[in-house]
Design an enzyme around this catalytic site. Structure first.
Site, PDB file in Angstrom:
ATOM      1  N   HIS A 378     -13.202  -2.427   4.991  1.00 34.70           N
ATOM      2  CA  HIS A 378     -12.112  -2.548   4.016  1.00 34.70           C
ATOM      3  C   HIS A 378     -10.997  -3.507   4.412  1.00 34.70           C
ATOM      4  CE1 HIS A 378     -13.089   0.583   0.994  1.00 34.70           C
ATOM      5  NE2 HIS A 378     -13.758   1.121   1.999  1.00 34.70           N
ATOM      6  N   LYS A 569       2.032  -1.220  -5.353  1.00 33.53           N
ATOM      7  CA  LYS A 569       1.041  -1.133  -4.281  1.00 33.53           C
ATOM      8  C   LYS A 569       1.803  -0.710  -3.037  1.00 33.53           C
ATOM      9  CE  LYS A 569       0.101  -5.408  -5.193  1.00 33.53           C
ATOM     10  NZ  LYS A 569      -1.340  -5.719  -5.103  1.00 33.53           N
ATOM     11  N   ARG A 570       1.078  -0.360  -1.962  1.00 35.24           N
ATOM     12  CA  ARG A 570       1.766  -0.025  -0.718  1.00 35.24           C
ATOM     13  C   ARG A 570       2.641  -1.201  -0.279  1.00 35.24           C
ATOM     14  NH1 ARG A 570       0.312   4.884   2.036  1.00 35.24           N
ATOM     15  NH2 ARG A 570       1.636   4.062   3.675  1.00 35.24           N
ATOM     16  N   LYS A 575       1.135  -8.035   1.620  1.00 36.43           N
ATOM     17  CA  LYS A 575       1.147  -7.983   0.150  1.00 36.43           C
ATOM     18  C   LYS A 575       2.318  -8.778  -0.437  1.00 36.43           C
ATOM     19  CE  LYS A 575      -1.238  -3.507   0.103  1.00 36.43           C
ATOM     20  NZ  LYS A 575      -2.440  -3.702  -0.745  1.00 36.43           N
ATOM     21  N   THR A 677      -7.691  -3.214  -6.141  1.00 28.83           N
ATOM     22  CA  THR A 677      -8.262  -2.550  -7.320  1.00 28.83           C
ATOM     23  C   THR A 677      -7.189  -2.368  -8.398  1.00 28.83           C
ATOM     24  OG1 THR A 677      -7.969  -0.492  -6.087  1.00 28.83           O
ATOM     25  CG2 THR A 677     -10.211  -1.365  -6.272  1.00 28.83           C
TER      26      THR A 677
END
Length: 842
Positions: A378, A569-570, A575, A677
């Site tokens: 992942h 998102k986290r 990110k 996702t």
């Protein structure tokens, strides 16, 4: 003019919610009242909203039980190959509405509640999220369970029943504050304890090598108590099982051996054993090498393998006698999928059972093990890879360390034979990392012990083969595959966005819900004025509804005619929430510079949790809230720009926010986001994407047409080139005046006037050691956001691009993903056949 329909009447017309037959509604009301009466007789004589929720949950659960029993009976009789999806995380969210959708009960329940004077949405809001995951990996497991049941696979999800899931996030004075998620406080109507399947799990102790094999002795025992949750397929009468283990101390714990006379202390010490399933580790993409975490990993693996082997041995329904002893058939009947390296201990544990307990020779056992196990990777971030210290291993799991050493010895023999004299390759490919502290590289263990290794998007799988697993790919290229992630269209379209599901069904029928590729047919409607209007109308309704929700729950007023620009998102440096912040500040400065220009109004929403120990991530949250405090109170800006931090982002909030979004921010540095996702959920729900060529964004652009996404920034090759050349943030800072202004404002306390140097660490990181190269993509990102603004001013052209995006979503159904796992890794064939309903005669 006809009176506008009430919310209730509008919902009744949504066909995808199922039919509300008169008998059905009468039965539901009767069962609901029976459950309610039972609750009240036990406890009180006045019902509250929670009583009503539990009564409804139990009523819906009754519809699952017959199908559940019949499905398991069907598996026992047919004895198909079974797949075991082992994961330390299952991020399930709420269960009630999803169950009603999959059983076609939604309209009937709604009508029954309405006739009883209750509002079903109010009752649904009483349910706690099952937050047993951190983010993408845990939510993927939940989508996979839905798809495996919907595709008729004999599948089981195995994990841990954490007493406390992912923490609840509160924002206090702009800072994240964590509180424990006591999700089981009022009980969980969806689970059933199965004490008859309790299993012992061993820790510590030592090994004895005797003539008849190896014994692991003097261990401490913890019991694993299973709780089963039903997993219904979409309208096919199949109900699979998610089995989560809870830790229990055995009755004799600490009493017989120790503490003679310290009876009270001995009983209190039972907590030590039971702490194993107390709490989810709240790290996303970060490895924390704690003993308790390794205990959790072995606990789920040991209990699960005992269960797998028990089920393999008894094949006929209702029979407890052993009917199968030939383990060479195990890979024909069992597939084990490891969701990341967290359950990697399944490999040495299966070897221990086969060699030490079942007395198979090593070669036979190893062949069985490799043909049974498969591994999904992942992440490529080095700080996320699990590398356990050998001394911790030898203390906690001494027999498993011996087995790992033996696996490694044989593995390195093969490497040496294939690449004679290449000593450095031996070092790189070893399962044991030498140097400072010896460690076990769990990813290497997974690759060697599995017959298939997959990444989760095409670009990610290519990066694995070219970089971190290059040596392994060169030796065993046949093992490496890609399985691009997907999402379940049941939860992420039908359930969370019934308005959109309905206007799609009006055009192309309802079959797209099980076969998402049919969305391609929407390309025929790209120029259809009525469809364009309907899509825009549904989006506007969702935005209004979300605006009301924000006002009720967070006391913030927003302009529903503004563009909803969302990044949820986290919180993580890779990110790049910081890149988003720089755009917000730049846009703010432009409005201030020319306040009379026609700016496209935006509401920027950023949400997500920071791991409690991740200081930088917590500072990023503080920066976002600080920017909001300044911008939201600036009268010159008005409602042309608002910045909202979405507190306590979780599955249930995603289900509200995503259908209301116009712009989806997917802006990680190319090569860092394995797949994503959330990106797919936004695409399916009618948002346009601004993003880098990273993860599944690449395939999204391919499916929808690159011109229908806002793609910007460096590609993977550009990032590599910049690494070789050397990334120097100051060059960008000096060359780009708007970037300089934004950074100077953050550094100078413009957003934190009471603590001018509050954000000096963030600025220092961006200027001097930013691994994720925020400044390198700034200029292109700003230009790309200008294109977004221009298109948003033309609603018709914007909506056409939305339709192209929805039409390109078929590939991103988890049904497609799971069908590929089944055929290409597990050796199983999906089916769309229905089982007969429990009330049908067989």
């Amino acid at each position: 003019m006809s009176k506008p329909l009430s919310d209730h009447d509008r919902k009744k017309q949504i066909s995808v919610r199922g039919l509300a037959g008169v008998e059905n509604v009468a039965d539901l009301k009767q069962n609901f009242n029976r459950h309610l009466h039972f609750t009240l007789v036990k406890d009180r004589n006045v019902a509250n909203k929670r009583d009503y929720y539990f009564a409804l949950a139990h009523t819906v659960r009754d519809h699952l039980v017959g199908r559940w029993i019949r499905t398991q009976q069907h598996y026992y009789e047919k004895d198909p190959k079974r797949v075991y999806y082992i994961s330390l995380e299952f991020y399930m969210g709420r269960t009630l509405q999803n169950t009603m959708v999959n059983l076609a009960l939604e309209n009937a329940c709604d009508e029954a509640m309405y006739q009883l004077g209750l509002d079903m949405e109010d009752l649904e809001d009483m349910e706690e999220d099952a937050g047993l995951g951190n983010g993408g990996l845990g939510r993927l497991a939940a989508c996979f369970l839905d798809s495996m049941a919907s595709l008729g696979l004999a599948a089981y999800g195995y994990g841990i029943r954490y007493e406390f899931g992912i923490f609840n996030q509160r924002i206090v004075n702009g800072w994240q504050v964590e509180e424990a998620d006591d999700w089981l406080r009022y009980g969980n109507p969806w689970e059933k304890a199965r004490p008859e399947y309790m299993r012992p799990v061993h820790f510590y102790g030592r090994t004895e090598h005797q003539s008849d094999g190896v014994k692991w002795v003097d261990t401490q025992v913890v019991l694993a108590l299973p709780y089963d949750t039903p997993v219904p397929g979409y309208r096919n009468n199949i109900v699979n099982t998610m089995r989560l283990w809870s830790a229990k101390a055995p009755c004799e714990f600490n009493l017989k051996d120790f503490n003679v006379g310290g009876y009270i202390q001995a009983v209190l010490d039972r907590n030590l054993a039971e702490n194993i399933s107390r709490v989810l580790y709240p790290n996303d993409n970060f490895f924390e090498g704690k003993e308790l975490r390794l205990k959790q990993e072995y606990f789920v693996v040991s209990a699960t393998l005992q269960d797998i082997i028990r089920r393999f041995k008894v094949s006929k329904f209702g029979s407890r006698e052993v009917t199968r002893t030939d383990f060479s058939k195990l890979p024909d009947k069992v597939a084990i999928q490891l969701n990341d390296t967290h359950p990697a201990m399944a490999i040495p544990e299966l070897m221990r059972v086969l060699v030490d307990s079942e007395k198979l020779n090593w070669e036979t056992a190893w062949d069985i093990c490799v043909r049974t196990c498969a591994y999904t990777n992942h992440t490529v971030l080095p700080e996320a890879l699990e590398r356990w210290p050998v001394d911790l291993f030898s203390h906690l799991l001494p027999r498993h360390l011996e087995i790992i050493y033996e696996i490694n010895r044989r593995h390195l023999e093969k490497v040496a034979a294939a690449f004679p004299g290449d000593v450095d390759r031996l070092r790189r490919m070893s399962l044991i990392e030498e140097g400072g502290q010896k460690r076990v590289n769990m990813a290497h263990l997974c690759i060697v012990g599995s017959h298939a290794v997959n990444g989760v998007a095409r670009i990610h799988s290519d990066i694995l083969k070219a970089t971190i697993f290059k040596d392994f790919y060169e030796m065993e290229p046949h093992k490496f595959q890609n399985k691009t992630n997907g999402i379940t269209p049941r939860r992420w379209l039908v359930m969370c966005n019934p308005g959109l599901a309905e206007i799609i069904a009006e055009r192309i029928g309802e079959d797209f819900i099980r076969d998402l590729d049919q969305l391609q047919r929407l390309r025929d409607f790209v120029d259809d004025e009525a469809f364009i209007r309907d899509v825009a109308k549904v989006k506007q309704e969702n935005k209004l509804k979300f605006a009301v929700h924000l006002e009720e729950h967070y006391k913030v007023k927003i302009n529903p005619n503004s563009m909803f620009d969302v990044q949820v998102k986290r919180i993580h440096e890779y990110k790049r929430q910081l890149l988003n912040c720089l755009h917000i500040i730049t846009y703010y400065n432009r409005i201030k510079r020319e306040p009379n220009k026609q700016w496209t109004p935006r509401t920027v929403m950023i949400g997500g949790k920071a791991a409690p120990g991740y200081h930088t991530a917590k500072m990023i949250i503080r920066l976002i809230t600080a920017i909001g405090e300044v911008i939201n109170h600036d009268p010159v800006v008005g409602d042309r720009l608002k910045v909202i931090f979405l507190e306590n982002y979780r599955v249930t909030l995603a289900e509200k926010a995503i259908p209301a979004s116009d712009l989806s921010e997917q802006i990680s540095t190319a090569g860092t986001e394995a797949s994503g996702t959330g990106n797919m959920k936004f695409m399916l729900n009618g948002a346009l994407t601004i993003g880098t060529m990273d993860g599944a964004n690449v395939e999204m652009a391919e499916e929808a047409g690159e011109g229908n996404l806002f793609i910007f920034g460096m590609r993977v090759d550009d990032v590599d080139a910049l690494d070789k050349k050397g990334y120097h943030a100051e060059e960008y800072y000096n060359r780009l005046p708007e970037l300089k202004q934004a950074i100077d404002q953050i550094a100078g306390g413009f957003f934190s006037p009471k603590q001018p140097d509050l954000f000096k660490e963030i600025v220092n990181m961006l200027m001097h050691h930013d691994r994720f190269k925020v400044f390198a993509d700034y200029e292109d990102y700003i230009k790309c956001q200008e294109k977004v603004n221009a298109l948003y001013k033309n609603p018709k052209e914007w909506t056409k691009k939305v339709i192209y995006n929805i039409a390109g979503c078929g590939k991103f159904s988890s049904d497609r993903t799971i069908a590929q796992y089944a055929r290409e890794i597990w050796g199983m064939e999906p089916t769309l056949e229905k089982l007969p309903a429990p009330d049908d005669k067989q």
